[in-house]
Design an enzyme around this catalytic site. Structure first.
Site, PDB file in Angstrom:
ATOM      1  N   LYS A   1      38.608  42.589  44.467  1.00 30.65           N
ATOM      2  CA  LYS A   1      38.714  43.894  45.129  1.00 30.65           C
ATOM      3  C   LYS A   1      37.431  44.198  45.898  1.00 30.65           C
ATOM      4  O   LYS A   1      36.361  43.715  45.527  1.00 30.65           O
ATOM      5  CB  LYS A   1      38.889  44.996  44.069  1.00 30.65           C
ATOM      6  CG  LYS A   1      40.257  45.033  43.405  1.00 30.65           C
ATOM      7  CD  LYS A   1      40.318  46.158  42.382  1.00 30.65           C
ATOM      8  CE  LYS A   1      41.673  46.209  41.688  1.00 30.65           C
ATOM      9  NZ  LYS A   1      42.786  46.538  42.569  1.00 30.65           N
TER      10      LYS A   1
ATOM     11  N   ARG B   1      51.717  43.253  36.463  1.00 32.07           N
ATOM     12  CA  ARG B   1      53.108  42.805  36.279  1.00 32.07           C
ATOM     13  C   ARG B   1      53.174  41.546  35.403  1.00 32.07           C
ATOM     14  O   ARG B   1      54.173  41.313  34.731  1.00 32.07           O
ATOM     15  CB  ARG B   1      53.749  42.577  37.652  1.00 32.07           C
ATOM     16  CG  ARG B   1      53.014  41.588  38.496  1.00 32.07           C
ATOM     17  CD  ARG B   1      53.273  41.779  39.986  1.00 32.07           C
ATOM     18  NE  ARG B   1      52.564  42.941  40.532  1.00 32.07           N
ATOM     19  CZ  ARG B   1      52.714  43.390  41.765  1.00 32.07           C
ATOM     20  NH1 ARG B   1      53.541  42.804  42.598  1.00 32.07           N
ATOM     21  NH2 ARG B   1      52.030  44.436  42.184  1.00 32.07           N
TER      22      ARG B   1
HETATM   23  N1  BES Z   1      45.372  48.255  39.043  1.00 31.63           N
HETATM   24  C1  BES Z   1      45.793  48.023  40.372  1.00 31.63           C
HETATM   25  C2  BES Z   1      46.591  49.176  40.974  1.00 31.63           C
HETATM   26  C3  BES Z   1      45.848  50.462  41.232  1.00 31.63           C
HETATM   27  C4  BES Z   1      45.370  50.734  42.496  1.00 31.63           C
HETATM   28  C5  BES Z   1      45.692  51.408  40.251  1.00 31.63           C
HETATM   29  C6  BES Z   1      44.714  51.920  42.730  1.00 31.63           C
HETATM   30  C7  BES Z   1      45.041  52.595  40.481  1.00 31.63           C
HETATM   31  C8  BES Z   1      44.558  52.855  41.733  1.00 31.63           C
HETATM   32  C9  BES Z   1      46.688  46.782  40.415  1.00 31.63           C
HETATM   33  O1  BES Z   1      46.399  45.796  39.490  1.00 31.63           O
HETATM   34  C10 BES Z   1      46.528  46.160  41.762  1.00 31.63           C
HETATM   35  O2  BES Z   1      45.462  45.724  42.047  1.00 31.63           O
HETATM   36  N2  BES Z   1      47.607  46.131  42.530  1.00 31.63           N
HETATM   37  C11 BES Z   1      47.582  45.564  43.826  1.00 31.63           C
HETATM   38  C12 BES Z   1      48.751  44.607  43.952  1.00 31.63           C
HETATM   39  C13 BES Z   1      48.758  43.812  45.224  1.00 31.63           C
HETATM   40  C14 BES Z   1      47.621  42.815  45.203  1.00 31.63           C
HETATM   41  C15 BES Z   1      50.080  43.092  45.342  1.00 31.63           C
HETATM   42  C16 BES Z   1      47.713  46.692  44.848  1.00 31.63           C
HETATM   43  O3  BES Z   1      48.507  47.599  44.613  1.00 31.63           O
HETATM   44  O4  BES Z   1      46.987  46.674  45.820  1.00 31.63           O
HETATM   45 MN    MN Z   2      44.924  44.434  40.162  1.00 31.97          MN
END
Ligand code: BES
Ligand code: MN
Ligand code: ZN
Length: 505
Positions: free
Chosen positions: A284, A358
């Protein structure tokens, strides 16, 4: 926190502050109930303030008035209830919370709440319900997470603490009954918030398991923690894949409540327990990454809900499952391109290691199915896409069962945790087709990201009624509100507890 009930009149109570409610009104409107009695005792001070444009009664607006020795209590906190016709459990709960916060700011240690009286019953709120709303609201509003602040000066509140709450009202037995339930739920919600607010160096998967075990011992729940070797034996390849980049060992936390011995296996509550989400190899950006300490709020909610369920004792069996791990980019981390196999035998083609939630849920849902648990409800801070779609006002419901989705959305409205049911058409499966595995880990072209994620989860819940709550954004208040400190919100603990009760015999 001590919570008592008394029938003392608001103008005779010897608390450091008495909180009374006022409905929204214009400059010439009078007051009703305890506010009217106190106004009379203070020679019309509130009426004069209202004529000057104060005390308009907007929901959660608070005004502290000093009584200058004219009453037993040194101060009155007037809290707005909004328009009379809109009074609800949630309005009362938030009023209690905001009122207690204002009283604490004024230095009160003992706070009396006089927010309800029998005449309000025809607006749909009875004494039991009111007792619950006030007790829960008080605990909710007064919650703060200051354990790592070394001195009170830097706390902003000069170390002020409310130690005692007294609920004032005529129907003492009903108020007490309700307040007891409110206390059980409020304490569980605050337990969830504590878990969410802990820093990720403290709240590792091991610590989350330890706190679950300690809670289970206190509340008489069965607790089982699966270690890495047991996950290997069970074939939890997706959870293990995520965990392999971290130096912290993963834990699969299981809590069991037996409210219906010999009955059906019962409800499964499943929560995403990523104690820190760096994104892994698909790392990230640095900005706001610290917020990913809360990526275990789904797990926190199912664990905390079990505490309240143990306290309320509904006639139903409930199992909480919390797959817990970090998502780190260590030397042994899983990679885009990897293919992982879940406990139910299905394979997943990894395309982005940041879509880890997931994967850990895939194994937990498989476990729930293998143990014939039904229905299955999961909560997860799963997708950024749901933050874009619904913001931090409502969480998304995704389900393979319309009745279950409807029931959860209805309960949410009642308890003040708002949801919105999202579409789950089969057609979305086009987005998660893989050429090499049973399913692709995330959608192509970033289309319908939250629905795609839910469709993937559905492959592992298949065969049982199931609903998934995407709580990304609503799990965290971000900034302080009149009725709550900033930080973890405790959503959806109250919905989980109420659902367990509704499903009970
Ligand atoms: N934990 C995050 C989702 C999240 C984002 C929670 C912002 C709270 C605030 C999750 O694991 C994630 O990173 N999801 C990605 C998935 C993508 C890479 C397909 C996302 O939503 O960007
Ligand atoms: Mn994630
Ligand atoms: Zn995550």
């Amino acid at each position: 926190m001590d919570i008592h009930v008394a029938t003392t009149a608001a103008n005779a109570v010897a608390a450091d502050a008495v909180v009374v409610g006022i409905f929204k009104g214009s400059r010439t409107d009078g007051f009703e109930g305890p506010a009217a009695a106190l106004d009379a005792a203070l020679g019309g001070a509130f009426a004069a303030m209202r004529r000057d444009g104060e005390l308009a009664g907007g929901a959660q607006e608070t005004t502290v008035v000093h009584t200058l020795g004219k009453l037993e209590t040194p101060r009155v906190v007037l809290v707005g209830l909004g328009p009379r016709k809109d009074l609800s459990f949630e309005i009362l709960r938030r009023a209690a919370a905001a009122g207690c916060r204002a009283a604490r700011r004024a230095g009160a240690r003992h706070v009396a709440l006089a927010l309800w009286r029998p005449e309000l019953a025809h607006l749909g709120i009875g004494a039991t319900h009111a007792g619950e709303a006030m007790a829960e609201g008080a605990l909710y509003g007064l919650y703060e997470f200051k354990k790592y602040k070394s001195n009170h000066e830097s706390n902003g509140d000069n170390g002020k603490r409310v130690e005692q709450i007294t609920l004032l009202g005529e129907d003492e037995a009903a108020l007490r009954h309700g307040s007891e339930r409110g206390r059980v739920i409020g304490e569980a919600v605050n337990f969830c918030r504590d878990l969410g607010n802990e820093p990720p160096n403290v709240l590792t998967p091991t610590e989350l398991a330890n706190r679950s075990r300690a809670m289970a011992e206190t509340y008489g729940l069965e607790c089982e923690i699966l270690e890495r070797e047991q996950m290997q034996e069970l074939g939890m390849g997706c959870l293990l894949g995520v965990a392999q980049g971290s130096a912290q060992p993963p834990k699969f936390i299981i809590l069991r409540y037996q409210g219906d011995p010999g009955g059906a296996p019962g409800l499964a509550l499943v929560g995403k327990g990523i104690t820190f989400d760096t994104g892994g190899i698909s790392i990230k950006p640095a900005a706001n990454m610290e917020e990913m300490k809360m990526d275990m709020c789904g797990a926190a909610a199912v664990i905390a809900a079990m505490q309240a369920i143990a306290g309320l004792k509904p006639k139903i069996n409930v199992t909480a499952l919390a797959p817990a791990t970090e998502n780190m980019p260590g030397g042994n981390a899983y990679r885009p391109g990897d293919i992982l196999r879940a406990m139910n035998g299905k394979t997943v083609e990894i395309v982005n290691t940041d879509a880890e939630g997931r994967l850990v849920l895939a194994d937990a849902l498989s476990y729930a199915r293998a143990h014939h648990l039904s229905p299955i409800v999961d909560a997860a801070t799963l997708t950024g896409a749901i933050v874009i779609a619904l913001g931090n006002v409502r969480a998304g419901i995704f389900a393979n069962d319309d009745d279950l989705a409807r029931q959860i959305q209805e309960i949410g409205e009642e308890v003040g945790e708002r949801f919105w049911t999202m579409p789950m058409d089969n057609d979305y499966d086009e987005l998660i087709k893989s050429d090499v595995a049973d399913v692709r880990q995330s959608v192509i072209r970033r289309e319908a990201g939250s629905i795609g994620a839910a469709r993937i989860l559905g492959r592992f819940a298949e065969g049982a009624p199931w609903a998934h709550l995407d709580i990304a954004a609503v799990n965290d208040f971000g900034s302080a509100r009149p009725y709550a400190d900033k930080g973890a919100s405790g959503i959806p603990v109250r919905t989980f507890v109420t659902l367990a009760e509704r499903l009970a015999k």
